[in-house]
Motif scaffolding. Structure first.
Motif, short mmCIF file in Angstrom:
data_model
loop_
_atom_site.label_atom_id
_atom_site.label_comp_id
_atom_site.label_asym_id
_atom_site.label_seq_id
_atom_site.Cartn_x
_atom_site.Cartn_y
_atom_site.Cartn_z
N UNK A 203 0.13 -1.48 -0.04
CA UNK A 203 -0.10 -0.10 -0.14
C UNK A 203 1.27 1.21 0.09
N UNK A 204 1.57 1.29 0.80
CA UNK A 204 2.90 2.55 1.24
C UNK A 204 3.93 2.63 -0.54
N UNK A 205 3.69 1.42 -1.15
CA UNK A 205 4.72 1.94 -2.20
C UNK A 205 3.41 2.29 -3.80
N UNK A 223 -2.04 11.06 4.13
CA UNK A 223 -2.92 10.38 3.41
C UNK A 223 -2.24 9.00 3.65
N UNK A 224 -0.83 8.90 3.91
CA UNK A 224 -0.17 7.52 3.77
C UNK A 224 -1.12 6.54 4.77
N UNK A 234 -10.55 -2.17 2.18
CA UNK A 234 -11.79 -3.07 0.99
C UNK A 234 -10.46 -2.47 -0.06
N UNK A 235 -9.39 -3.29 -0.71
CA UNK A 235 -8.65 -2.91 -1.49
C UNK A 235 -9.14 -1.91 -3.04
N UNK A 236 -10.09 -3.27 -3.49
CA UNK A 236 -9.90 -2.05 -4.50
C UNK A 236 -10.44 -0.29 -4.10
N UNK A 237 -12.12 -0.42 -3.64
CA UNK A 237 -12.63 0.37 -3.13
C UNK A 237 -11.77 1.84 -2.69
N UNK A 238 -10.68 1.84 -1.90
CA UNK A 238 -8.87 2.70 -1.47
C UNK A 238 -8.47 2.80 -2.86
N UNK A 239 -8.49 1.91 -3.40
CA UNK A 239 -7.69 2.09 -4.67
C UNK A 239 -9.03 3.99 -5.34
N UNK A 240 -9.58 3.01 -6.11
CA UNK A 240 -10.39 4.09 -7.13
C UNK A 240 -10.31 5.59 -6.21
#
Length: 852
Positions: A203-205, A223-224, A234-240
């Protein structure tokens, strides 16, 4: 690198302190660098071909580039240089290859094969005296297999409109990898090569990578933390959500504008002879707004090519047409105006060819293109569109005090418009009165002359003299008043928003093919038109206009515009385009690594309504982009440039991003947007060394020097060394991709640049505001987006102890590093000095300079 050493008078501390530190740097610090250095950093080298031995040989993918690099110069499109009446760039026709040099299915009957494999130097092709590299055994075998399989020629892929390919159904080792179309095309290539994707980065990268790519700035510690927590749930939601947030920030436009400004050779000076100031700020700010407002790319194209030709052009459309005014321009009296005019127009054609066509059209200005089917007539038919500007071909510095040259568009405020109107009325009235006075003076002088001839003396002559004196006095008073009014008017005019724009002459200028490209050797006249090998131009009237040309660029049947655009956006994410030669889609360029993916992106981009933010989000959302960048030495050696996309992107950040990162993480960065270009400090004397007017660089002060690098003043004769040392272009030509080198001067810059040392000290002061056990983690995470492990912490703490002892023992050196602060005790000063060097060390880590 001596010129990069800042003066003690201009900095709060001396670089002598840095040199002292380097000389006494402990072994532990060196071990730290070694432990953090990523051995798999990507060098700039030619990608190896990845065609498998059992794959079909195709002309476009395997053969065309071989023949183009060795044969087309003498057996290609240029009729004047063509040898032996043979064209190897096409199959058919009187001079086509099939039947003359190639017999499909038979190498024994193919002259091409016998020539490229001959042991006789007098027969060998390419000839040894051509200094071209002979065909290797592997390349010979590719040509052999192609001939034996039928020697099928294909229409050149880049000149054929893209079509939507079928999305492949493919899995990663029997398991689904991604349902996204882009990822499926990438995985298809990986599977075909017996490869698999890398794992997903942590996630940090990911947040550091995408924040740099979308805004050109690093993420904050807060933010990190927030993203890491959301990504765990929820990786996909967080990424989008992260991508949507970054795209909506104003910093997004500042970052993406910088890529475009490279491409269109934006600068703040003329770039030739005396290199006078030229105010293009309005264009730069428009580009930033266009990206932030998500202006459709087709309109982005139309506005720049023909914004001034809209029926009632808006301010943005007029400013955008300034694209045609960004070329280098010489001073009046330096060359013949006719020669200067031709150079300017050629520069415009070159810019359009590079930015929107991805072709080296300028290679056809003296003769037919030797590698692509662009004739000299084609070049001057394009030239004709840009040959009708109503502007002087040279700079006249006497009328350019504000760095602008007609044609200019102006947008005064209501008050400015009222003031200017009032001044114009006063000046008109004064001018009318002055005319009457001048007539009266002339009449009075004539009376005196007549009186002298009639020998009239006494009171009459004296009265006439007095009247003349009064008139001359009134004339002088009025002239002074008009001069004052003009000064006041110019003061108002200087503050009026304005921009250099494109403007057509009322009477179209005739265009000729210039023999051998010489400005004074006109040949046949040519009409405005597009290259014959591309779709025909649709004209709205009898004489084609730049608006017709703009519409041709964004027409669905145009094969180049969308491909060139999406490839450039891909390059910005991955460091190399799907076509590596982003500036050249022609025969001398590289073939696409993923041709079907390139076409899918191009077609989808057009179907989306040329939606740039949608394209950017689509690429960032892929699993391909989210891969970890580390890999095994064997896989790295097999694909050093990551053309297979089997891992995440990793390459050194651009100069502007490195500088902006340092300013942002130190807390010094200014968030002010738009406005005049600014001059951060740089070594004294650099401008004088290249100036013909004894011009000296005068740095700005205050917050201006901490503004983002997109606003830095760009003098073409001497661009900011903080940028060019790290491979920023000089902006004297259109650059579609930057080179990345690795030189000692880059390390010296990052270690010794006065403003970077100042930033390190500011970060050190922020760290010292925290408790002792939080300081290192705070500084490390702020700069790298990571947290130090136990080993890294111990190395840094040992280094800190060594540094504090050194600085306590050397008060003079410590005072230099702490100059300008309110610290008084030796202990406090040595602590700040030591932490300054710690933070400077962090700024010089490999990870800090690299997108991982």
């Amino acid at each position: 690198m001596q010129q990069m050493t800042p003066s003690l008078k201009s900095t709060p501390f001396s670089v002598a302190s840095m040199c002292h530190f380097l000389c006494r740097w402990s072994l532990s610090a060196l071990l730290l660098f070694a432990s953090l250095h990523q051995a798999h950093a990507n060098p700039e080298s030619d990608a190896e071909k990845t065609t498998t031995a059992n794959a079909d040989v195709t002309f476009n993918r395997d053969i065309r580039s071989l023949l183009s690099s060795r044969c087309f110069a003498c057996h290609g499109p240029d009729e004047e240089s063509r040898e032996a009446g043979l064209r190897l760039d096409q199959a058919d026709g009187d001079e086509g290859a099939i039947g003359l040099a190639i017999e499909p299915g038979s190498i024994e009957d193919s002259e091409l094969w016998s020539r490229i494999t001959s042991d006789d130097e007098s027969m060998l092709m390419p000839p040894p005296d051509s200094h071209l590299k002979p065909f290797s055994k592997q390349e010979q075998q590719l040509i052999r297999r192609w001939i034996e399989s039928g020697a099928d020629y294909e229409a050149y892929w880049a000149f054929t409109p893209p079509t939507q390919p079928k999305t492949p159904e493919v899995q990663n080792q029997g398991k689904p990898w991604s349902d996204q179309t882009i990822d499926r095309f990438v995985l298809q290539k990986l599977v075909a090569q017996g490869e698999t994707p890398a794992r997903e980065a942590d996630a940090r990268t990911l947040i550091r990578r995408v924040t740099f790519d979308l805004t050109g700035l690093p993420p904050t510690r807060e933010e990190i933390r927030q993203f890491s927590a959301a990504y765990a749930d929820a990786p996909e939601t967080a990424w989008e959500e992260l991508i949507d947030d970054l795209i909506s920030r104003p910093q997004y436009g500042e970052h993406w504008a910088r890529h475009w400004l490279d491409l269109v050779r934006f600068a703040d000076t003329n770039g030739m002879h005396k290199d006078f100031y030229r105010n293009h700020v309005a264009y730069r700010d428009w580009v930033i707004r266009a990206f932030n407002d998500n202006l459709r790319y087709d309109d982005f194209t139309r506005y720049q090519i023909a914004g001034d030709l809209y029926p009632n052009p808006t301010k943005d459309q007029l400013i955008a047409s300034g694209f045609h005014r960004l070329h280098l321009i010489i001073d009046r009296g330096t060359a013949l105006p006719e020669e200067s005019h031709v150079k300017n127009v050629i520069d415009r054609v070159t810019a359009v060819g590079t930015a929107f066509m991805g072709l080296t059209v300028q290679c056809a200005q003296c003769h037919d293109h030797k590698f692509d089917p662009i004739t000299q007539k084609d070049f001057f038919s394009l030239y004709a569109f840009f040959n009708n500007i109503d502007a002087a071909p040279e700079t006249n510095p006497k009328i350019m005090s504000d760095g602008l040259q007609e044609p200019i568009a102006r947008w005064p405020t209501a008050k400015q418009a009222t003031d200017l109107k009032r001044f114009d009325k006063k000046l008109a009235d004064a001018n009318a009165k002055l005319s009457k006075i001048e007539i009266a003076i002339a009449a009075q002088r004539e009376k005196e002359s007549d009186a002298g001839k009639q020998e009239i003396i006494g009171d009459a002559l004296s009265k006439q003299s007095q009247e003349l004196t009064l008139l001359i006095k009134e004339q002088g008073t009025l002239q002074k008043r008009m001069a004052a009014l003009n000064r006041e008017r110019r003061a108002v005019e200087r503050n009026v928003e304005k921009a250099m724009v494109m403007k057509e002459r009322d009477t179209p200028r005739e265009t000729f093919v210039l023999i051998r490209g010489q400005y004074d050797a006109p040949g046949k006249t040519v009409p405005r038109n597009v290259p014959g090998f591309l779709p025909p131009l649709k004209k709205a009237s009898e004489v084609a206009s730049r608006m017709d040309l703009a519409e041709w660029f964004v027409a669905p049947e145009n094969p180049l515009t969308a491909r060139v655009a999406v490839n450039r956006f891909w390059l910005s994410f991955f460091g190399v385009g799907l076509i590596k030669t982003a500036e050249d889609f022609g025969n001398q360029g590289e073939v696409p690594s993923h041709p079907e993916l390139l076409d899918e992106l191009a077609v989808s981009f057009v179907e989306s309504g040329w939606d740039i933010k949608a394209l950017v989000k689509r690429i960032a959302m892929t699993k391909t982009y989210r891969q970890a960048s580390n890999t095994s030495p064997e896989r790295f050696k097999a694909d050093p440039e990551n053309r297979l996309l089997a891992r995440g992107p990793r390459y050194r950040l651009d100069a502007e991003v490195i500088r902006d990162q340092i300013l942002a993480t130190s807390g010094l960065i200014s968030t002010k947007m738009h406005g005049p270009s600014v001059k951060p400090p740089q070594p004294d004397g650099l401008w004088k060394a290249v100036s013909m007017t004894d011009e000296r660089f005068q740095p700005d002060t205050g917050d201006s020097i901490y503004r983002r690098s997109v606003y830095t003043f760009w003098k073409r004769a001497m661009p900011p060394p903080q940028m060019t040392i790290l491979n920023a272009p000089f902006r004297d030509a259109c650059i579609a991709r930057r080179e990345r080198t690795n030189t000692p001067s880059q390390a010296l810059l990052l270690l010794n640049e006065s403003e970077y040392l100042r930033a390190a000290r500011h970060l050190a002061q922020l760290a010292l505001e925290r408790s002792e056990d939080e300081r290192l983690a705070f500084a490390w995470e702020t700069v790298t987006a990571k947290l130090p492990d136990a080993n890294e912490q111990q190395i840094m703490l040992d280094l800190l102890d060594d540094l504090q002892e050194d600085y306590l023992a050397d008060p003079k050196l410590t005072d230099e590093l702490c100059r300008g602060t309110a610290l008084t005790t030796p202990e406090a000063k040595s602590e700040l000095a030591a932490w300054t060097v710690i933070c400077n060390t962090l700024y010089n880590l490999d990870i800090t300079k690299t997108k991982d």
